[in-house]
Design a protein around this motif. Structure first.
Motif, short mmCIF file in Angstrom:
data_model
loop_
_atom_site.label_atom_id
_atom_site.label_comp_id
_atom_site.label_asym_id
_atom_site.label_seq_id
_atom_site.Cartn_x
_atom_site.Cartn_y
_atom_site.Cartn_z
N MET A 1 -6.00 2.66 0.37
CA MET A 1 -6.15 2.37 -1.05
C MET A 1 -4.97 2.99 -1.81
N THR A 2 -4.40 2.22 -2.69
CA THR A 2 -3.27 2.68 -3.47
C THR A 2 -3.74 3.52 -4.66
N CYS A 3 -3.00 4.56 -4.95
CA CYS A 3 -3.32 5.44 -6.08
C CYS A 3 -3.01 4.70 -7.38
N ARG A 4 -3.95 4.65 -8.29
CA ARG A 4 -3.74 3.97 -9.58
C ARG A 4 -2.66 4.65 -10.41
N SER A 5 -2.54 5.96 -10.29
CA SER A 5 -1.53 6.68 -11.07
C SER A 5 -0.12 6.39 -10.57
N CYS A 6 0.02 6.06 -9.30
CA CYS A 6 1.34 5.83 -8.72
C CYS A 6 1.76 4.36 -8.76
N THR A 7 0.80 3.46 -8.86
CA THR A 7 1.11 2.04 -8.85
C THR A 7 2.02 1.68 -10.02
N HIS A 9 5.01 2.88 -10.50
CA HIS A 9 5.87 4.02 -10.82
C HIS A 9 6.63 4.45 -9.57
N HIS A 10 7.48 5.43 -9.72
CA HIS A 10 8.21 6.00 -8.59
C HIS A 10 7.69 7.41 -8.34
N PRO A 11 6.74 7.57 -7.39
CA PRO A 11 6.19 8.90 -7.14
C PRO A 11 7.19 9.80 -6.42
N ALA A 12 7.24 11.05 -6.81
CA ALA A 12 8.08 12.05 -6.16
C ALA A 12 7.19 13.21 -5.74
N THR A 13 7.18 13.52 -4.45
CA THR A 13 6.40 14.65 -3.95
C THR A 13 7.14 15.94 -4.27
N LEU A 14 6.48 16.83 -4.97
CA LEU A 14 7.09 18.08 -5.39
C LEU A 14 6.80 19.21 -4.42
N ARG A 15 5.56 19.31 -3.96
CA ARG A 15 5.16 20.36 -3.02
C ARG A 15 4.03 19.84 -2.16
N ALA A 41 6.25 13.95 -17.60
CA ALA A 41 5.82 12.92 -16.65
C ALA A 41 4.46 13.30 -16.08
N PRO A 42 3.64 12.31 -15.74
CA PRO A 42 2.33 12.60 -15.16
C PRO A 42 2.46 13.29 -13.80
N VAL A 57 2.29 15.47 -6.81
CA VAL A 57 3.12 14.29 -7.02
C VAL A 57 3.41 14.10 -8.51
N ARG A 58 4.66 13.82 -8.84
CA ARG A 58 5.05 13.46 -10.22
C ARG A 58 5.45 11.99 -10.18
N THR A 59 4.96 11.22 -11.17
CA THR A 59 5.32 9.81 -11.24
C THR A 59 6.34 9.59 -12.34
N GLU A 60 7.35 8.82 -12.02
CA GLU A 60 8.42 8.49 -12.95
C GLU A 60 8.23 7.04 -13.40
N GLU A 61 8.60 6.76 -14.63
CA GLU A 61 8.54 5.38 -15.11
C GLU A 61 9.59 4.56 -14.38
#
Length: 62
Positions: A1-7, A9-15, A41-42, A57-61
């Motif tokens: 299942m895809t994450c609604r917050s990341c769909t 967007h460009h997710p970046a794993t921070l830690r 950013a979210p 995870v941080r999502t970028e527009e």
């Protein structure tokens, strides 16, 4: 299942935190809170079953 917050967007794993640590989700939540103080950013947490980790995870527009 895809994450609604990341769909869409460009997710970046921070830690990442290994889920074998019983406090991993708590550490991830604290890290996400700290990151939110430094960005507009979210930021949210994913559990990755493939690597058995919690990831901040941080999502970028687009």
């Amino acid at each position: 299942m895809t994450c609604r917050s990341c769909t869409g967007h460009h997710p970046a794993t921070l830690r990442t935190f290994p889920a074998g640590d019983t406090r991993a989700s708590l550490h991830a939540a604290r890290a996400a809170t700290e990151e939110r103080e430094h960005t507009t950013a979210p930021v949210h947490i994913h559990y990755d079953a493939t690597t058995d980790t919690f990831a901040v995870v941080r999502t970028e527009e687009n």
